[in-house]
Design a protein around this motif. Structure first.
Motif, PDB file in Angstrom:
ATOM      1  N   GLN A  89      -0.828   0.486  -3.464  1.00 40.92           N
ATOM      2  CA  GLN A  89      -0.156   1.616  -4.149  1.00 40.92           C
ATOM      3  C   GLN A  89       0.115   1.409  -5.740  1.00 40.92           C
ATOM      4  OE1 GLN A  89       3.257   2.298  -1.976  1.00 40.92           O
ATOM      5  NE2 GLN A  89       2.299   2.823  -0.191  1.00 40.92           N
ATOM      6  N   THR A 130      -7.858   8.084   1.174  1.00 42.28           N
ATOM      7  CA  THR A 130      -6.947   7.189   1.112  1.00 42.28           C
ATOM      8  C   THR A 130      -6.391   6.744   0.033  1.00 42.28           C
ATOM      9  OG1 THR A 130      -8.475   5.961   2.753  1.00 42.28           O
ATOM     10  CG2 THR A 130      -6.763   4.525   1.561  1.00 42.28           C
ATOM     11  N   ARG A 135      -2.174   6.938  -0.679  1.00 43.34           N
ATOM     12  CA  ARG A 135      -1.530   5.776  -1.352  1.00 43.34           C
ATOM     13  C   ARG A 135      -0.649   6.302  -2.289  1.00 43.34           C
ATOM     14  NH1 ARG A 135      -6.307   1.281  -1.691  1.00 43.34           N
ATOM     15  NH2 ARG A 135      -6.228   0.863   0.869  1.00 43.34           N
TER      16      ARG A 135
END
Length: 184
Positions: free
Chosen positions: A133, A160, A164
């Motif tokens: 992240q 994704t 994140r």
């Protein structure tokens, strides 16, 4: 000529063994890669190692650059993997350095102190994020990269990256809110 096409030409020359082209690319990417690795690792020795290892791979593997992405995406992907590997090997706590974020705005002591405290709080909150992240946040906000480029760098699907970022924003909001509540 765009920076991407210049970088692609430099990579072609590097693949042919042109040391001058490598020096030019190294000088161009050193500050950007240092900032990226610094915001991910906060360890001066690791930052230098990541940048040098990244550029060594660029020198050795320039011929494998196929033009399917921007040169910067290819180079940052290498740096990302080197940073994660370095973080795993060192396994030390990540420390923030608020001086990395200082600007030369108002120089009254109370404003300087307030700005430094805010920068430290944000840096601490960023450091509390998982590495995946944190990488998305750093590449988005500090390097102004598009999600598609970030997806290539961190080798995951575009959705994704978006997920994140969503979780990172919410986690940062919670961390910063908790910090605000505890300081009142």
């Amino acid at each position: 000529m765009t920076p991407d096409s210049e970088d692609a030409q430099l990579l072609g020359r590097i693949a042919a063994g042109d040391r001058h082209a490598f020096e030019t690319l190294y000088r161009s990417y050193f500050p950007r890669l240092s900032r990226f690795a610094g915001r991910m690792a906060r360890n001066p020795a690791l930052i230098e190692e990541v940048v040098n290892d990244t550029m060594l791979v660029v020198w050795q593997k320039a011929a494998s650059y196929d033009g399917s992405c921007k040169p910067s995406t290819w180079i940052f992907a290498i740096a990302y993997r080197k940073t994660l590997k370095g973080l795993k090997l060192t396994d030390e706590p990540v420390e923030s350095d608020a001086s990395l974020y200082e600007d030369e705005g108002d120089s009254r002591p109370e404003q300087v102190l307030g700005r430094q405290q805010l920068q430290q709080t944000v840096a601490d909150a960023l450091d509390a994020l998982p590495a995946a992240q944190r990488a998305v946040m750093v590449l988005t906000y500090y390097h102004e990269m598009a999600y598609a480029d970030i997806a290539e760098i961190v080798e995951c699907p575009l959705n994704t990256v978006k997920t994140r970022m969503f979780h990172a924003r919410h986690r940062l909001k919670d961390l910063l809110w908790n910090e605000r509540e505890s300081s009142q």
